[in-house]
Scaffold this motif. Structure first.
Motif, PDB file in Angstrom:
ATOM      1  N   VAL A 180      -0.425  -0.822 -18.449  1.00 14.08           N
ATOM      2  CA  VAL A 180      -1.564  -1.307 -17.669  1.00 14.08           C
ATOM      3  C   VAL A 180      -1.616  -0.527 -16.363  1.00 14.08           C
ATOM      4  O   VAL A 180      -0.598  -0.421 -15.673  1.00 14.08           O
ATOM      5  CB  VAL A 180      -1.424  -2.816 -17.366  1.00 14.08           C
ATOM      6  N   PRO A 181      -2.781   0.053 -16.006  1.00 11.64           N
ATOM      7  CA  PRO A 181      -2.883   0.776 -14.730  1.00 11.64           C
ATOM      8  C   PRO A 181      -2.473  -0.119 -13.568  1.00 11.64           C
ATOM      9  O   PRO A 181      -2.712  -1.327 -13.572  1.00 11.64           O
ATOM     10  CB  PRO A 181      -4.359   1.174 -14.661  1.00 11.64           C
ATOM     11  N   LEU A 182      -1.879   0.502 -12.559  1.00  9.49           N
ATOM     12  CA  LEU A 182      -1.370  -0.250 -11.420  1.00  9.49           C
ATOM     13  C   LEU A 182      -2.469  -1.048 -10.730  1.00  9.49           C
ATOM     14  O   LEU A 182      -2.282  -2.213 -10.372  1.00  9.49           O
ATOM     15  CB  LEU A 182      -0.702   0.711 -10.424  1.00  9.49           C
ATOM     16  N   GLU A 183      -3.665  -0.414 -10.538  1.00 14.90           N
ATOM     17  CA  GLU A 183      -4.741  -1.113  -9.835  1.00 14.90           C
ATOM     18  C   GLU A 183      -5.219  -2.338 -10.609  1.00 14.90           C
ATOM     19  O   GLU A 183      -5.630  -3.342 -10.021  1.00 14.90           O
ATOM     20  CB  GLU A 183      -5.912  -0.178  -9.548  1.00 14.90           C
ATOM     21  N   LEU A 193      -7.159   0.699  -1.959  1.00 10.83           N
ATOM     22  CA  LEU A 193      -6.307   0.077  -0.957  1.00 10.83           C
ATOM     23  C   LEU A 193      -6.001  -1.361  -1.368  1.00 10.83           C
ATOM     24  O   LEU A 193      -6.794  -1.998  -2.073  1.00 10.83           O
ATOM     25  CB  LEU A 193      -6.998   0.072   0.411  1.00 10.83           C
ATOM     26  N   VAL A 194      -4.849  -1.871  -0.933  1.00 10.85           N
ATOM     27  CA  VAL A 194      -4.526  -3.278  -1.114  1.00 10.85           C
ATOM     28  C   VAL A 194      -4.245  -3.874   0.258  1.00 10.85           C
ATOM     29  O   VAL A 194      -3.827  -3.173   1.184  1.00 10.85           O
ATOM     30  CB  VAL A 194      -3.303  -3.489  -2.037  1.00 10.85           C
ATOM     31  N   ILE A 252      -2.896   2.416  -2.586  1.00  4.13           N
ATOM     32  CA  ILE A 252      -2.281   2.201  -3.902  1.00  4.13           C
ATOM     33  C   ILE A 252      -1.421   3.392  -4.304  1.00  4.13           C
ATOM     34  O   ILE A 252      -0.382   3.238  -4.968  1.00  4.13           O
ATOM     35  CB  ILE A 252      -3.378   1.934  -4.959  1.00  4.13           C
ATOM     36  N   SER A 253      -1.829   4.580  -3.869  1.00  3.25           N
ATOM     37  CA  SER A 253      -1.071   5.786  -4.229  1.00  3.25           C
ATOM     38  C   SER A 253       0.348   5.771  -3.675  1.00  3.25           C
ATOM     39  O   SER A 253       1.218   6.478  -4.177  1.00  3.25           O
ATOM     40  CB  SER A 253      -1.810   7.029  -3.734  1.00  3.25           C
ATOM     41  N   ARG A 254       0.601   4.952  -2.637  1.00  2.85           N
ATOM     42  CA  ARG A 254       1.936   4.889  -2.034  1.00  2.85           C
ATOM     43  C   ARG A 254       2.821   3.834  -2.672  1.00  2.85           C
ATOM     44  O   ARG A 254       4.007   3.744  -2.375  1.00  2.85           O
ATOM     45  CB  ARG A 254       1.824   4.600  -0.533  1.00  2.85           C
ATOM     46  N   ILE A 255       2.229   3.001  -3.545  1.00  4.12           N
ATOM     47  CA  ILE A 255       3.009   1.915  -4.156  1.00  4.12           C
ATOM     48  C   ILE A 255       3.849   2.484  -5.301  1.00  4.12           C
ATOM     49  O   ILE A 255       3.335   3.057  -6.261  1.00  4.12           O
ATOM     50  CB  ILE A 255       2.080   0.805  -4.665  1.00  4.12           C
TER      51      ILE A 255
END
Length: 222
Positions: A6-9, A45-46, A72-75
């Motif tokens: 499942v994609p992270l987002e 972003l979150v 999100i790219s940093r998670i």
């Protein structure tokens, strides 16, 4: 058969409202724990509310928030600590469990404000003459400041007693009830006074304009 990834987002979107622990990658690796407030697929972003889980019985605590915005790219990874509050809405969502809480709208107060706004707009529109000159509108506005005044076509009706027809001079005043001399004389006196004020305002506005008689062809000296 291996389960599909499942994609992270998508996973983050499904976890909104839950307590999570997020591990971020470089340039500054860190671990952030809090309530997942939102995950935006447009900005990637979150938002995490890092305040402790609120006590629903404490209104001030329920409204408290200390939000962190994370790309999100940093998670690197995230773990669920606790599930979001149970939802009662038909689509799985409920405003009653929102944090910060969403206050109910006072529909009656909103309808009252709407009715008042519409009434004021209609009243303002009724005071605008249709197809009349600015001079006629100036006369109407002058009377309307001190007496009940309305339009009857292009005629100005003052106090439901006197009609002023175009071109709105003193001699154009007529009583609506024959023999109402007191009302007629009063309106005529007011109109005469207001006419002088309007003429003075117009004269003052014209002073200083290029080409007016007051400054056209003026010469210094004798």
């Amino acid at each position: 058969m291996a389960a599909a990834m499942v994609p992270l987002e998508v996973a983050l979107s499904d976890a909104i409202g839950a307590r999570v622990r997020i591990n971020t990658s470089s340039p500054a690796p860190s671990t952030i724990e809090g309530t997942l407030f939102t995950a935006c697929p447009i900005t990637n972003l979150v938002a995490i509310n890092t305040k402790p889980s609120p006590n629903p019985a404490d209104a001030k605590q329920a409204q408290a928030g200390d939000y962190r915005i994370i790309p999100i790219s940093r998670i690197q990874s995230f773990n669920l600590i606790s599930l979001p509050p149970s939802s009662n809405g038909p689509d799985g969502s409920s405003f009653t469990d929102a944090v910060p809480p969403v206050q109910a709208l006072d529909i009656r107060a909103l309808k009252t404000r709407e009715a008042n706004a519409v009434g004021k707009a209609q009243e303002s529109e009724a005071k605008r003459g249709k197809g009349v000159t600015q001079d006629a509108q100036d006369v109407f506005d002058a009377f309307n400041r001190t007496m009940p005044t309305r339009w009857d076509g292009s005629n100005i009706i003052v106090a439901d007693a006197v009609s002023i027809t175009a071109p709105y001079q003193v001699d154009d005043c007529r009583p609506l009830v024959a023999g109402d001399v007191a009302a007629l004389n009063h309106v005529r006196k007011v109109l005469e006074m207001e006419r002088k004020k309007i003429e003075l305002r117009n004269a003052s506005a014209s002073i200083g304009k290029p080409g007016t008689p007051n400054n056209a062809g003026q010469r210094k000296g004798g």
